[in-house]
Design an enzyme around this catalytic site. Sequence first.
Site, PDB file in Angstrom:
ATOM      1  N   GLU A  47       5.829   6.399  -9.759  1.00  0.00           N
ATOM      2  CA  GLU A  47       4.602   5.606  -9.644  1.00  0.00           C
ATOM      3  C   GLU A  47       3.899   6.861  -8.540  1.00  0.00           C
ATOM      4  O   GLU A  47       2.759   6.899  -8.722  1.00  0.00           O
ATOM      5  CB  GLU A  47       4.563   3.630  -9.209  1.00  0.00           C
ATOM      6  CG  GLU A  47       5.062   2.959  -9.758  1.00  0.00           C
ATOM      7  CD  GLU A  47       4.522   2.242  -9.476  1.00  0.00           C
ATOM      8  OE1 GLU A  47       3.698   0.807  -9.868  1.00  0.00           O
ATOM      9  OE2 GLU A  47       4.362   1.808  -7.991  1.00  0.00           O
ATOM     10  N   LEU A 100     -10.034  -8.695 -12.891  1.00  0.00           N
ATOM     11  CA  LEU A 100     -10.632  -7.818 -12.276  1.00  0.00           C
ATOM     12  C   LEU A 100     -11.816  -8.526 -13.568  1.00  0.00           C
ATOM     13  O   LEU A 100     -11.282  -8.027 -15.257  1.00  0.00           O
ATOM     14  CB  LEU A 100     -11.156  -6.629 -12.115  1.00  0.00           C
ATOM     15  CG  LEU A 100     -11.133  -6.088 -10.788  1.00  0.00           C
ATOM     16  CD1 LEU A 100     -11.129  -4.949 -10.585  1.00  0.00           C
ATOM     17  CD2 LEU A 100     -11.263  -7.020  -9.931  1.00  0.00           C
ATOM     18  N   ASP A 157      -3.324  -4.957 -17.795  1.00  0.00           N
ATOM     19  CA  ASP A 157      -2.412  -3.833 -17.913  1.00  0.00           C
ATOM     20  C   ASP A 157      -2.604  -2.391 -19.234  1.00  0.00           C
ATOM     21  O   ASP A 157      -1.132  -2.390 -20.308  1.00  0.00           O
ATOM     22  CB  ASP A 157      -1.034  -3.971 -17.403  1.00  0.00           C
ATOM     23  CG  ASP A 157      -1.004  -4.832 -16.262  1.00  0.00           C
ATOM     24  OD1 ASP A 157      -1.710  -4.022 -15.449  1.00  0.00           O
ATOM     25  OD2 ASP A 157      -0.029  -5.744 -16.257  1.00  0.00           O
ATOM     26  N   ASN A 160      -6.220   2.322 -13.338  1.00  0.00           N
ATOM     27  CA  ASN A 160      -5.310   1.069 -12.781  1.00  0.00           C
ATOM     28  C   ASN A 160      -3.624   1.687 -13.321  1.00  0.00           C
ATOM     29  O   ASN A 160      -3.261   2.576 -13.386  1.00  0.00           O
ATOM     30  CB  ASN A 160      -5.250  -0.005 -13.269  1.00  0.00           C
ATOM     31  CG  ASN A 160      -4.381  -1.597 -12.904  1.00  0.00           C
ATOM     32  OD1 ASN A 160      -4.626  -1.939 -11.999  1.00  0.00           O
ATOM     33  ND2 ASN A 160      -3.075  -1.538 -14.124  1.00  0.00           N
ATOM     34  N   HIS A 178       0.725   0.954 -13.025  1.00  0.00           N
ATOM     35  CA  HIS A 178       0.723  -0.464 -13.619  1.00  0.00           C
ATOM     36  C   HIS A 178       2.771  -0.568 -14.129  1.00  0.00           C
ATOM     37  O   HIS A 178       3.108   1.086 -14.327  1.00  0.00           O
ATOM     38  CB  HIS A 178       1.104  -1.060 -14.883  1.00  0.00           C
ATOM     39  CG  HIS A 178       1.786  -1.965 -15.416  1.00  0.00           C
ATOM     40  ND1 HIS A 178       1.908  -3.125 -14.899  1.00  0.00           N
ATOM     41  CD2 HIS A 178       2.571  -2.132 -16.950  1.00  0.00           C
ATOM     42  CE1 HIS A 178       2.569  -3.842 -15.967  1.00  0.00           C
ATOM     43  NE2 HIS A 178       2.687  -3.041 -16.845  1.00  0.00           N
ATOM     44  N   GLY A 238       0.758  -1.139   0.337  1.00  0.00           N
ATOM     45  CA  GLY A 238      -0.109   0.109  -0.062  1.00  0.00           C
ATOM     46  C   GLY A 238       0.262   1.500  -0.277  1.00  0.00           C
ATOM     47  O   GLY A 238       0.692   2.144   0.301  1.00  0.00           O
ATOM     48  N   SER A 239       1.652   1.420  -0.395  1.00  0.00           N
ATOM     49  CA  SER A 239       3.223   2.133  -0.664  1.00  0.00           C
ATOM     50  C   SER A 239       2.082   3.620  -1.695  1.00  0.00           C
ATOM     51  O   SER A 239       2.185   4.861  -1.357  1.00  0.00           O
ATOM     52  CB  SER A 239       4.262   2.048  -0.985  1.00  0.00           C
ATOM     53  OG  SER A 239       4.257   2.049  -2.617  1.00  0.00           O
ATOM     54  N   ASN A 240       1.123   2.945  -3.127  1.00  0.00           N
ATOM     55  CA  ASN A 240       0.869   3.855  -3.538  1.00  0.00           C
ATOM     56  C   ASN A 240      -0.400   4.378  -3.116  1.00  0.00           C
ATOM     57  O   ASN A 240      -0.513   5.767  -3.037  1.00  0.00           O
ATOM     58  CB  ASN A 240      -0.001   3.446  -4.796  1.00  0.00           C
ATOM     59  CG  ASN A 240       1.931   2.741  -5.759  1.00  0.00           C
ATOM     60  OD1 ASN A 240       2.027   4.294  -6.543  1.00  0.00           O
ATOM     61  ND2 ASN A 240       2.279   2.061  -5.461  1.00  0.00           N
ATOM     62  N   MET A 274      -3.818  -7.199  -7.423  1.00  0.00           N
ATOM     63  CA  MET A 274      -3.738  -8.416  -8.108  1.00  0.00           C
ATOM     64  C   MET A 274      -4.022  -9.319  -8.107  1.00  0.00           C
ATOM     65  O   MET A 274      -4.035 -10.670  -8.633  1.00  0.00           O
ATOM     66  CB  MET A 274      -1.659  -8.839  -7.172  1.00  0.00           C
ATOM     67  CG  MET A 274      -0.946  -8.031  -6.337  1.00  0.00           C
ATOM     68  SD  MET A 274      -0.225  -6.836  -7.403  1.00  0.00           S
ATOM     69  CE  MET A 274       0.433  -8.151  -8.241  1.00  0.00           C
TER      70      MET A 274
HETATM   71  C1  GRF Z   1       3.013  -1.307  -7.580  1.00  0.00           C
HETATM   72  O1  GRF Z   1       4.345  -1.301  -8.243  1.00  0.00           O
HETATM   73  C2  GRF Z   1       2.221  -1.578  -8.240  1.00  0.00           C
HETATM   74  O2  GRF Z   1       2.351  -0.790  -9.761  1.00  0.00           O
HETATM   75  C3  GRF Z   1       2.367  -3.405  -8.900  1.00  0.00           C
HETATM   76  O3  GRF Z   1       2.418  -3.481  -7.457  1.00  0.00           O
HETATM   77  C4  GRF Z   1       2.836  -2.721  -6.909  1.00  0.00           C
HETATM   78  C5  GRF Z   1       2.067  -2.581  -5.349  1.00  0.00           C
HETATM   79  O4  GRF Z   1       3.125  -1.240  -4.988  1.00  0.00           O
HETATM   80  N1  GRF Z   1       1.017  -3.715  -8.938  1.00  0.00           N
HETATM   81  P1  GRF Z   1       2.191  -0.693  -3.237  1.00  0.00           P
HETATM   82  O5  GRF Z   1       1.545  -2.303  -2.455  1.00  0.00           O
HETATM   83  O6  GRF Z   1       1.736   0.269  -3.289  1.00  0.00           O
HETATM   84  O7  GRF Z   1       3.109  -0.967  -2.390  1.00  0.00           O
END
Ligand code: GRF
Length: 206
Positions: A181, A95, A152, A109, A111, A14-16, A92
């Site tokens: 990202e 869908l 993707d 999404n 990628h 969940g860093s994003n 992951m």
């Molecule tokens: C990211 O690199 C995303 O693009 C990929 O999985 C990773 C998830 O990272 N599909 P996080 O869970 O957001 O840290």
Amino acid sequence: MTRPRIVVLISGSGSNLQAVLDACHSGATPADVVAVVSNRADAYGLERAEAAGVTTELVIKRDDEDRAVYDARLAVAVASFAPDWIVLAGWMRLLSMEFLSLFPDRVVNLHPALPGELAGTQAIERAWSESQTGTRTESGVMVHLVPDEGVDDGPVLGTTVVPIDASGTLETFATAIHDAEHALLVDVLTELCSPHLTPDQEGPPS
Ligand code: GRF
């Protein structure tokens, strides 16, 4: 005016998600993350959501459950939060239309590769391997809409090119990709959540 509602789907760290939470909290992105949905109980992103005071929901696929049935159940859970945007941030699972057809033009999404390249999992590792054999000098990240079951693939909302220092390490390259990202996802959501683009919402008073 009501702020756009974002539901984030996660499966892991969940860093994003954290980048989006921070951007909404600071006001940089004029939107609210109203829920975080995970298909894994051990996803660290759930802790990030709870720390931010955001509602979480676990929707785990049962072993005896068809993909279509699971996706329909996931759609009901997500729809209950009345999202304007659904963000797949490290989600992951592919869908199916049982989910996507309920949210046309609202599923976004992320990628870790450029459009048309390295679809599927392990895109960072595959880009790095190609750099080591001399067949790749750059990769990147993209954010796109998810209209259908293409992997993707879909209308591109934003890209960032990330050069590869082939004499460096996979770890430094992966960090550069993740940094890109976080920035791109926030930039795209900020643009999407600007009043003139949010679905079914009125623009600012003239
Ligand atoms: C990211 O690199 C995303 O693009 C990929 O999985 C990773 C998830 O990272 N599909 P996080 O869970 O957001 O840290």
